[in-house]
Design an enzyme around this catalytic site. Structure first.
Site, PDB file in Angstrom:
ATOM      1  N   SER A 264       0.800  -1.082  -0.297  1.00 21.21           N
ATOM      2  CA  SER A 264       0.103  -0.476   0.291  1.00 21.21           C
ATOM      3  C   SER A 264       0.557   1.509  -0.096  1.00 21.21           C
ATOM      4  O   SER A 264       2.383   1.288   0.352  1.00 21.21           O
ATOM      5  CB  SER A 264      -1.036   0.192   1.297  1.00 21.21           C
ATOM      6  OG  SER A 264      -1.403   1.185   1.486  1.00 21.21           O
TER       7      SER A 264
ATOM      8  N   TYR B  66      -1.799  -0.202  10.463  1.00 20.87           N
ATOM      9  CA  TYR B  66      -1.567  -1.242   9.002  1.00 20.87           C
ATOM     10  C   TYR B  66      -0.799  -0.419   8.057  1.00 20.87           C
ATOM     11  O   TYR B  66      -0.305  -1.431   7.261  1.00 20.87           O
ATOM     12  CB  TYR B  66      -2.896  -0.313   8.787  1.00 20.87           C
ATOM     13  CG  TYR B  66      -3.665  -0.666   7.033  1.00 20.87           C
ATOM     14  CD1 TYR B  66      -4.112  -1.775   6.855  1.00 20.87           C
ATOM     15  CD2 TYR B  66      -3.030   0.374   5.683  1.00 20.87           C
ATOM     16  CE1 TYR B  66      -4.011  -2.049   5.316  1.00 20.87           C
ATOM     17  CE2 TYR B  66      -3.362  -0.497   4.840  1.00 20.87           C
ATOM     18  CZ  TYR B  66      -3.846  -1.121   4.196  1.00 20.87           C
ATOM     19  OH  TYR B  66      -4.196  -1.510   2.754  1.00 20.87           O
TER      20      TYR B  66
END
Length: 276
Positions: A150, A163
């Site tokens: 990501s 995350y």
């Protein structure tokens, strides 16, 4: 005519190129399954969502894949799923796509222990499990390991601290394995999307009504279609680069974090995303 769906393949791969995808029941995983199946590949669909897997197989065509219920945290589950898949593909996998991931949105002190643990267990341990378990099939095909990270793995994102940490880990793992796996004839790619229209945008923290999608809308940030991510994975499967980015903003973030990290920090600190 009624089509019967079972766990495992409806039709063998018969020498077709093959890809095993985690998190294939929705989002990027499902979009990738459709993209590769449309090009004639045989797809191993895996997910914890058994109902979603059956729907995914129907979506790509029952003759184009097999379904393998899998919790990526389960090492024995990986061995069983890839064993089944390998029996359909002659013991080979051209690509293994480590796509399954979860997010919990909120400031760190508001996250529960369970919120933290599941992100670490799925996003890091699950990817490591896949990289280890999938090596024999990839080695047999001279294949490619593709890990979905990501842009949160380029610079830590507020309210996505854990995350972000997991996606930095996926990026680091990919860069290390790019070197290690070369001796096995296996190449590695890391796909780093900007925000993409997937169920992960509904992520929130336990006991909170705030979701990631709310913060994105408030900040006016772009959200890219899931097909853009599938195309990046397709490009990664056929390319030789290590890093692939999804969306114009992802490429801008890559440049900014490399050349203007202080400006990125200042910009992030000024956004409403940090409000409690």
């Amino acid at each position: 005519m009624i089509t019967m769906i079972r766990e495992g393949a409806v039709m063998p791969a018969n020498g077709r190129k093959s890809i095993f995808i985690t998190g294939a029941a929705s989002g990027i995983g499902l979009a990738c399954a459709k993209r590769f199946a449309s090009a004639g590949w045989f797809i191993g669909l895996s997910d914890i969502d058994k109902t979603g897997l059956k729907a995914a197989l129907l979506a790509i065509g029952p003759d184009n894949g097999s379904i393998h219920p899998l919790d990526v945290r389960d090492r024995d589950g990986w061995a069983n799923a890839l064993g089944e898949f390998g029996r359909e593909t002659g013991g080979k996998a051209d690509v293994l796509l480590n796509n399954a991931g979860v997010a919990r949105f909120g400031v760190l002190e508001d996250l529960s222990d369970a919120d933290c643990d599941i992100q670490i267990d799925v996003n890091i341990k699950g990817v490591i499990n896949g990289a280890r378990a999938g090596l024999p099939l990839l080695q047999a095909a001279g294949g490619r390991l593709i890990n979905i990270a990501s842009c949160a793995g380029l610079y830590g994102s507020p309210k996505l601290a854990v995350y972000s940490a997991t996606k930095f880990a996926v990026r680091g793992l990919s860069e290390a394995l790019d070197v290690e796996y070369a001796r096995h004839g296996v190449s590695v790619a890391c796909v780093m999307p900007w925000f993409v229209e997937t169920p992960i945008l509904n992520a929130g923290a336990s006991g909170s009504n705030e979701h990631m999608a709310d913060a994105l809308r408030a900040g006016g940030m772009e959200v890219y279609p899931v097909e853009d991510a599938a195309q990046a994975v397709w490009d990664a499967a056929h390319g030789k680069l290590l890093h692939y980015f999804v969306g114009k903003r992802a490429k801008q973030m890559r440049f900014a974090t490399s050349h203007m990290p202080n400006a990125v920090r200042k910009q992030l600190r000024s956004r409403p995303l940090l409000s409690s």
